[in-house]
Design a protein around this motif. Structure first.
Motif, PDB file in Angstrom:
ATOM      1  N   LEU A 254       0.830  -1.204   0.000  1.00 47.24           N
ATOM      2  CA  LEU A 254       0.000   0.000   0.000  1.00 47.24           C
ATOM      3  C   LEU A 254       0.861   1.250   0.000  1.00 47.24           C
ATOM      4  CD1 LEU A 254      -2.610  -1.330   2.522  1.00 47.24           C
ATOM      5  CD2 LEU A 254      -3.075  -0.754   0.145  1.00 47.24           C
ATOM      6  N   GLU A 255       2.025   1.136   0.624  1.00 46.92           N
ATOM      7  CA  GLU A 255       2.923   2.292   0.642  1.00 46.92           C
ATOM      8  C   GLU A 255       3.714   2.410  -0.651  1.00 46.92           C
ATOM      9  OE1 GLU A 255       5.147   1.399   4.101  1.00 46.92           O
ATOM     10  OE2 GLU A 255       3.705   2.361   5.461  1.00 46.92           O
ATOM     11  N   GLY A 256       3.620   1.391  -1.501  1.00 41.57           N
ATOM     12  CA  GLY A 256       4.343   1.431  -2.773  1.00 41.57           C
ATOM     13  C   GLY A 256       5.803   1.073  -2.643  1.00 41.57           C
ATOM     14  N   ASP A 257       6.168   0.428  -1.535  1.00 40.87           N
ATOM     15  CA  ASP A 257       7.565   0.057  -1.350  1.00 40.87           C
ATOM     16  C   ASP A 257       7.776  -1.365  -1.848  1.00 40.87           C
ATOM     17  OD1 ASP A 257      10.110  -0.399  -0.593  1.00 40.87           O
ATOM     18  OD2 ASP A 257       9.815   0.004   1.547  1.00 40.87           O
ATOM     19  N   LEU A 258       7.942  -1.498  -3.175  1.00 43.33           N
ATOM     20  CA  LEU A 258       8.003  -2.845  -3.752  1.00 43.33           C
ATOM     21  C   LEU A 258       9.285  -3.583  -3.374  1.00 43.33           C
ATOM     22  CD1 LEU A 258       6.390  -2.322  -7.233  1.00 43.33           C
ATOM     23  CD2 LEU A 258       5.487  -3.547  -5.285  1.00 43.33           C
ATOM     24  N   HIS A 259      10.317  -2.816  -3.111  1.00 43.23           N
ATOM     25  CA  HIS A 259      11.562  -3.448  -2.678  1.00 43.23           C
ATOM     26  C   HIS A 259      11.336  -4.252  -1.403  1.00 43.23           C
ATOM     27  CE1 HIS A 259      16.151  -2.962  -1.933  1.00 43.23           C
ATOM     28  NE2 HIS A 259      15.772  -4.201  -2.108  1.00 43.23           N
ATOM     29  N   GLN A 260      10.668  -3.603  -0.462  1.00 40.76           N
ATOM     30  CA  GLN A 260      10.337  -4.258   0.800  1.00 40.76           C
ATOM     31  C   GLN A 260       9.429  -5.474   0.548  1.00 40.76           C
ATOM     32  OE1 GLN A 260      11.299  -3.591   3.780  1.00 40.76           O
ATOM     33  NE2 GLN A 260       9.769  -4.369   5.214  1.00 40.76           N
ATOM     34  N   VAL A 261       8.466  -5.309  -0.368  1.00 43.21           N
ATOM     35  CA  VAL A 261       7.536  -6.398  -0.674  1.00 43.21           C
ATOM     36  C   VAL A 261       8.307  -7.627  -1.140  1.00 43.21           C
ATOM     37  CG1 VAL A 261       5.693  -7.158  -2.219  1.00 43.21           C
ATOM     38  CG2 VAL A 261       5.636  -4.864  -1.255  1.00 43.21           C
TER      39      VAL A 261
ATOM     40  N   LEU B  75       8.140  -1.947 -11.619  1.00 37.26           N
ATOM     41  CA  LEU B  75       9.163  -2.232 -10.630  1.00 37.26           C
ATOM     42  C   LEU B  75      10.352  -1.335 -10.891  1.00 37.26           C
ATOM     43  CD1 LEU B  75       9.216  -4.303  -8.402  1.00 37.26           C
ATOM     44  CD2 LEU B  75      10.437  -5.838  -9.914  1.00 37.26           C
ATOM     45  N   GLN B  76      10.747  -0.604  -9.874  1.00 39.35           N
ATOM     46  CA  GLN B  76      11.982   0.147 -10.023  1.00 39.35           C
ATOM     47  C   GLN B  76      12.685   0.166  -8.694  1.00 39.35           C
ATOM     48  OE1 GLN B  76      11.873   4.233 -11.281  1.00 39.35           O
ATOM     49  NE2 GLN B  76      13.233   3.716 -12.984  1.00 39.35           N
TER      50      GLN B  76
ATOM     51  N   ASP C 112      20.040   1.400 -10.960  1.00 36.24           N
ATOM     52  CA  ASP C 112      18.822   0.629 -11.158  1.00 36.24           C
ATOM     53  C   ASP C 112      19.161  -0.861 -11.171  1.00 36.24           C
ATOM     54  OD1 ASP C 112      16.380  -0.282 -11.718  1.00 36.24           O
ATOM     55  OD2 ASP C 112      16.201   0.625 -13.718  1.00 36.24           O
ATOM     56  N   VAL C 113      18.688  -1.595 -10.164  1.00 38.15           N
ATOM     57  CA  VAL C 113      19.021  -3.019 -10.079  1.00 38.15           C
ATOM     58  C   VAL C 113      17.789  -3.897 -10.322  1.00 38.15           C
ATOM     59  CG1 VAL C 113      20.992  -2.773  -8.562  1.00 38.15           C
ATOM     60  CG2 VAL C 113      18.720  -2.950  -7.582  1.00 38.15           C
ATOM     61  N   THR C 114      16.728  -3.292 -10.867  1.00 38.74           N
ATOM     62  CA  THR C 114      15.483  -4.030 -11.041  1.00 38.74           C
ATOM     63  C   THR C 114      15.688  -5.314 -11.834  1.00 38.74           C
ATOM     64  OG1 THR C 114      14.594  -1.824 -11.303  1.00 38.74           O
ATOM     65  CG2 THR C 114      13.084  -3.653 -11.574  1.00 38.74           C
ATOM     66  N   ALA C 115      16.303  -5.163 -13.002  1.00 36.25           N
ATOM     67  CA  ALA C 115      16.480  -6.332 -13.862  1.00 36.25           C
ATOM     68  C   ALA C 115      17.341  -7.377 -13.174  1.00 36.25           C
ATOM     69  CB  ALA C 115      17.115  -5.919 -15.187  1.00 36.25           C
ATOM     70  N   LYS C 116      18.321  -6.887 -12.411  1.00 40.66           N
ATOM     71  CA  LYS C 116      19.213  -7.815 -11.715  1.00 40.66           C
ATOM     72  C   LYS C 116      18.456  -8.655 -10.700  1.00 40.66           C
ATOM     73  CE  LYS C 116      23.960  -6.243 -11.519  1.00 40.66           C
ATOM     74  NZ  LYS C 116      24.845  -5.350 -10.773  1.00 40.66           N
ATOM     75  N   ILE C 117      17.579  -7.974  -9.944  1.00 38.51           N
ATOM     76  CA  ILE C 117      16.819  -8.694  -8.922  1.00 38.51           C
ATOM     77  C   ILE C 117      15.913  -9.727  -9.570  1.00 38.51           C
ATOM     78  CG2 ILE C 117      14.914  -8.425  -7.290  1.00 38.51           C
ATOM     79  CD1 ILE C 117      16.246  -5.980  -6.253  1.00 38.51           C
ATOM     80  N   ARG C 118      15.229  -9.293 -10.629  1.00 37.68           N
ATOM     81  CA  ARG C 118      14.324 -10.213 -11.322  1.00 37.68           C
ATOM     82  C   ARG C 118      15.115 -11.417 -11.850  1.00 37.68           C
ATOM     83  NH1 ARG C 118      14.120 -11.137 -17.113  1.00 37.68           N
ATOM     84  NH2 ARG C 118      12.265 -12.349 -17.502  1.00 37.68           N
TER      85      ARG C 118
ATOM     86  N   TRP D 251       8.523 -19.515  -5.207  1.00 39.48           N
ATOM     87  CA  TRP D 251       7.539 -19.502  -6.300  1.00 39.48           C
ATOM     88  C   TRP D 251       6.939 -18.118  -6.482  1.00 39.48           C
ATOM     89  CZ3 TRP D 251       2.492 -18.287  -7.146  1.00 39.48           C
ATOM     90  CH2 TRP D 251       1.947 -18.719  -8.352  1.00 39.48           C
ATOM     91  N   SER D 252       6.393 -17.571  -5.399  1.00 42.72           N
ATOM     92  CA  SER D 252       5.674 -16.311  -5.525  1.00 42.72           C
ATOM     93  C   SER D 252       6.634 -15.158  -5.790  1.00 42.72           C
ATOM     94  CB  SER D 252       4.847 -16.045  -4.285  1.00 42.72           C
ATOM     95  OG  SER D 252       5.661 -16.141  -3.141  1.00 42.72           O
ATOM     96  N   ALA D 253       7.789 -15.158  -5.100  1.00 39.89           N
ATOM     97  CA  ALA D 253       8.742 -14.069  -5.310  1.00 39.89           C
ATOM     98  C   ALA D 253       9.143 -14.002  -6.777  1.00 39.89           C
ATOM     99  CB  ALA D 253       9.969 -14.278  -4.431  1.00 39.89           C
ATOM    100  N   THR D 254       9.437 -15.165  -7.357  1.00 38.70           N
ATOM    101  CA  THR D 254       9.881 -15.202  -8.743  1.00 38.70           C
ATOM    102  C   THR D 254       8.806 -14.706  -9.695  1.00 38.70           C
ATOM    103  OG1 THR D 254      11.132 -17.158  -8.158  1.00 38.70           O
ATOM    104  CG2 THR D 254      10.886 -16.704 -10.496  1.00 38.70           C
TER     105      THR D 254
END
Lengths: 641, 341
Positions: free
Chosen positions: A361-368, A395-396, A403-409, A380-383
């Motif tokens: 809800l806070e938009g903190d996708l990193h934390q999510v 996702l950013q 920007d490490v988005t692609a790396k995390i994915r 499973w779900s994280a991936t």
């Protein structure tokens, strides 16, 4: 191989370490008492063995053991395997969709796939529930129930994520979606309400759940249902009930397509709000505390929400209600304060789910993502969720301004793919995950594919097909080499040659051909000549040609071929004897077929390889050579070509 | 009616799927054989309608028969008996009760260690049946003829070939055709006491394994073989040596082919590329024997796709009237309904 199930050795030690996420196991054999060493095996497996060895003479009195230890992967249970495979299909469709829509906007397609993921989880939940009902074993039932809990929260998280990040919401007014989410995941009040309404009896307040259900309906925004329930109260005709009913009926509901602007709506809503507030302050409902509580909820009174908090399992059950009665015009990105307010209702420790929902809800996708990784579904779900959000462009994640988005994915997909590669059957699914994250994925795939045990040619061919599909020539080389060597070992040089030929590998073919020649010397038949159509095994193939010519009684040609084989010095040492002796019948033909020069060449070779042919055989050959020389010295043999 | 597809995930990679024939009613029972798993099995299933909705049918497992090794082939011998070949070199003859489909499969005969290289077991790669006889082939280059009535080995042709055999098909009572890893096709007379084939020819072009062979149901001299690289070759045995036509069909290996039992002009094929195709073979079979027509273009053959391409290999198909079963490496089985034939 024997996998010993290690149970938690010492429950006390477990609690001590649990804060550091360390688990302790006792090794169940006395050979591990002194020194223990371990190595990684393929995949998620380690082997533990006693270290510092003193040499042991015989195997009998050695009581050392090797323990193979692996993490139990819940995704490999049959019920969850369905989920793994079905999700794999959705994942690949998503990759395809994103490939196709590099330029254009493809939100509708993404939404469809996100719903597909949710339906996959739903089917899985249904299967789990069905299995739980059937389960006779208590342990099994427990684990099934814990899976159910895990996937319920995944479904809940995914749904909210879809609303906040994937769905296309007209005007960004998120309230109706949040209410729907709350209703979908917390249906218990709705069920009670339905049963009460069905009975349709005056005086339903005798039902112990009556007031809870009404409040539940109000909090979920089902004002019409709440009103219908209130009508079933025995004193519903009293003025208090009428007063509340009026307020409930007058509540303005915003609709994007309703024809009024949001500004207009805000004014009328605030007006209604003020009216309700004045009703409350006038104390006209003071004699009916339950009705007053409902009114307090409707004016967004924080203390009222605090009062009813105890009746709900989690704070986000009330999220929809809080937004409805405090800020119904909220847009997707404005939910942080509502989340903080509702979360603040809960004293004490927060669960993972609490933290994830609030972060969403806070938009903190990193934390999510960080928190979802802690869910024990083997990633499973994280991936899948990360991949989904990544493709939607939502996702950013920045780490020190990079920007490490692609790396995390990528790293999540790699981990998940590697995990699946371990499984005997799911390796092909795992491979498709690895292939979705080039270039590292393919490198990993290469290493892992080479290590898959090959138990039949069918499996080998399947691995080859996959390797060719993803362009991994090294795997093709290794697998063919392995098969060729295996066939060679069992003495089947024809098959060894066939496998060597598949990769066009000179060494493999040469090795197989050499064995074929050796076996021929030992009396075995030659492999079928047709085998050698593409082989690089010149000697063997020419030698077979020689046999064919000889059989067809084309002695002159056969003789020329044989001499060229002898003079080319291609032959390995062990084959000289055969080659030289093969000249014997050609020297003895009625009309000479070997010229004087050719006879000299053979003589030279015979003397050069005197160790290959000795004794009587050598003498016989020498004699034949001399006789042939005698009759051809003055003769010019015609060339038939 | 349009074609309707229902998929079900079964937590096992299915290598072979076969309808159990029924005489008077629509078939609804079928066998599956799994492969490439820690534990493999032959299972019996039935289709059940859910919630009295006639159109949606879900498969339900009736019985399981565990086997050691991958199931490489299942063929019916008669209405209630199947021959099953396994990757550990065994062949088993199993019987299902005609009345009580839920009762476990009964083992009639087991031929163990039928295929081996030296003393090591090796895979029995394929089998075919003909009036109670079974022919099996393996990675050990051996062809075995088994008698399904008495349970003995009638004949064994060994060292027939120089590499592993991957497909086999009965041509008539005394003749079988085999295809090997290098695409060499050989015809054997099993009544003759010789280890030499009566005819041999091979896949044109690159060296590829022949993965499956079928005989045309009404014109027995026409033979079709599918290859590892996805091509299809047709031979007229009256003039063998060269195929009468070769088609580059699927983009990856052909895994199984079947002529529709009710319509000899209809061929169904499936492939590693995840496709199931429906071919109209009329143009092929109408042709007189001695005219070579190169059919490079599969459009001339009138091919249509039965299901949207799957992400994983389709291993097997089996059709019965308008209903086609197929199974894939994504651990799912699919029922295709309302096929026109």
């Amino acid at each position: 191989m024997n996998f010993t199930r290690c149970s938690d050795a010492n429950p006390n030690s477990h609690t001590i370490y649990s804060k550091k996420r360390v688990k302790q196991f006792n090794l169940p054999h006395k050979c591990f008492e002194r020194n223990v060493a371990c190595v990684w095996r393929r995949g998620n497996k380690i082997a533990i063995f006693p270290g510092s060895q003193t040499t042991i003479k015989t195997i009998e009195n050695c009581d050392n053991k090797i323990l193979d230890i692996r993490q139990e992967i819940s995704l490999f249970t049959p019920i969850l395997r369905k989920l793994v495979n079905e999700a794999n299909g959705a994942f690949l469709s998503l990759q395809k969709a994103s490939d196709m829509s590099k330029s254009s906007d493809n939100q509708v397609e993404y939404l469809k796939l996100s719903r597909q993921y949710r339906s996959i989880v739903r089917v899985c939940l249904e299967n789990l529930q069905e299995a739980t009902e059937k389960a006779s074993d208590g342990l099994e039932r427990n684990s099934l129930q814990s899976f159910t809990t895990i996937f319920y929260s995944i479904e809940c998280i995914w749904h909210l994520c879809e609303i906040l990040y994937i769905d296309v919401i007209p005007g960004e007014i998120v309230l109706p979606y949040i209410l729907e989410w709350a209703r979908f995941h917390f249906p218990c009040h709705e069920q009670t309400a339905a049963s009460i309404l069905e009975a349709c009896e005056k005086g339903s307040e005798d039902n112990p759940e009556y007031w809870n259900t009404i409040i539940g309906m109000v909090v979920q925004g089902r004002i019409d249902v709440a009103r219908a329930l209130l009508k079933l109260h025995s004193s519903s005709d009293s003025s208090e009930f009428k007063l509340l009913d009026n307020s409930m009926r007058a509540m303005p509901v915003y609709n994007v397509y309703g024809g009024i602007s949001s500004g207009e709506f805000t004014i009328s809503w605030k007006h209604w709000h003020a009216e309700c507030r004045s009703k409350y302050t006038s104390g006209s409902l003071a004699r009916q505390p339950q009705l007053e509580l409902i009114l307090r909820i409707m004016i967004g009174d924080y203390t009222a929400f605090e009062t009813i908090r105890i009746k709900y399992t989690s704070w986000f059950d009330m999220l929809g209600g809080w937004i409805l009665f405090t800020m119904p015009w909220a847009k997707r990105r404005e939910l942080a304060s509502a989340a903080a307010a509702c979360a603040g209702l809960t004293p004490g420790e927060k669960t993972h789910l609490d933290i994830i929902i609030q972060a969403l809800l806070e938009g903190d996708l990193h934390q999510v993502i960080h928190e979802i990784q802690q869910v024990s579904d083997n990633g499973w779900s994280a991936t899948h969720l990360t991949d989904m959000l990544y493709h939607c462009g939502k996702l950013q994640i920045l780490d020190k301004q990079i920007d490490v988005t692609a790396k995390i994915r990528d790293s999540l997909i790699l981990e998940y793919g590697t995990l699946l590669m371990e499984h005997k059957s799911l390796w092909s699914a795992g491979l498709s995950y690895l292939a979705a994250t080039p270039p590292e994925g393919l490198k990993r795939a290469e290493l892992l594919l080479e290590r898959i045990p090959i138990d039949s040619e069918a499996k080998a061919m399947r691995i080859l097909a996959e390797a060719n599909k993803y362009g991994l020539p090294n795997v093709v080389q290794t697998v063919c080499g392995c098969m060729s060597t295996r066939r060679l070992k069992s003495g089947n040089s024809g098959a060894a040659l066939a496998w060597g030929g598949r990769t066009r590998s000179t060494e493999l073919c040469a090795r197989a051909a050499e064995q074929a020649l050796r076996r021929y010397c030992a009396g075995a038949p030659l492999p079928h000549a047709e085998l050698l159509l593409t082989g690089s095994t010149v000697l063997l193939s020419k030698y077979c040609d020689f046999h064919i010519l000889y059989k067809n009684r084309e002695f002159r040609k056969a003789a020329k071929l044989l001499v060229s084989l002898i003079t080319s010095k291609l032959s390995p040492d062990f084959f000289w004897e055969t080659l030289l002796l093969d000249t014997l019948p050609l020297l003895e033909t009625e009309t000479p077929v070997l010229s004087a020069d050719e006879t000299y060449e053979i003589m030279l070779c015979l003397e050069l390889h005197s160790c290959a042919l000795t004794g009587k055989k050598a003498d016989m050959l020498r004699f034949a050579l001399a006789r042939n020389l005698e009759r051809t010295a003055l003769l010019n043999l015609p060339d038939e070509d | 009616m349009t074609i309707d597809i229902e998929g079900t995930f079964v937590s096992q990679k299915i290598n072979k799927i076969r309808w159990i024939p029924e005489e008077y009613v629509e078939t609804k029972h079928f066998f599956t054989g799994s492969w490439d798993d820690d534990e493999n099995s032959v299972k019996v299933w039935t289709f059940e309608s859910v919630h009295e909705d006639e159109n949606v049918e879900n498969p339900r497992e009736l019985s399981e028969y565990k086997v050691a090794g991958d199931v490489t082939e299942i063929k019916l011998i008669d209405k209630n008996k199947i021959a099953v070949s396994l990757s550990n070199g065994e062949v088993r003859l199993l019987e299902i009760s005609a009345y009580e489909r839920t009762s476990p499969l009964r083992e009639v005969y087991t031929w163990s260690k039928l295929h081996h290289i030296n003393s090591e077991r090796c895979s029995c790669t394929a089998l075919d049946t003909f009036e109670g006889d079974i022919v099996t082939v393996g990675e050990d280059e051996k062809v075995n003829i088994l008698n399904g009535r008495r349970g003995d080995i009638t004949r064994s042709i060994s060292d027939t070939d120089s590499c592993s055999i991957h497909s086999v098909c009965f041509l008539k009572l005394n003749e079988v055709i085999t295809g090997n890893l290098r695409g060499h096709m050989k015809i054997w007379d099993i009544k003759r006491d010789s280890n030499k084939p009566v005819a041999s020819f091979h896949f044109p072009g690159e060296e590829v394994a022949a993965t499956c062979i079928v005989q045309h149901p009404t014109q027995p001299h026409i033979i079709l073989a599918g290859s590892e690289c996805g091509s299809l070759a047709v031979w007229d045995l009256r003039m063998n040596k060269f195929p009468t036509s070769q088609l580059s069909a699927h983009s990856s290996g052909v895994t199984e082919m079947q002529f529709h039992p009710e319509n000899p002009n209809k061929l169904i094929t499936c492939s590693l590329s995840g496709d199931v195709w429906d071919w109209n073979m009329e143009s092929l079979t109408k042709k007189s024997g001695d005219s070579y027509v190169p059919l490079d273009d599969k459009a001339t053959m009138n091919v249509s796709s039965l299901i949207p391409t799957l992400h994983k290999a389709v291993n097997t198909i089996h059709c019965n009237k308008g209903r086609v079963l197929c199974a894939a490496d994504n651990e799912a089985i699919y029922l295709i309904k309302n096929l026109k034939y």
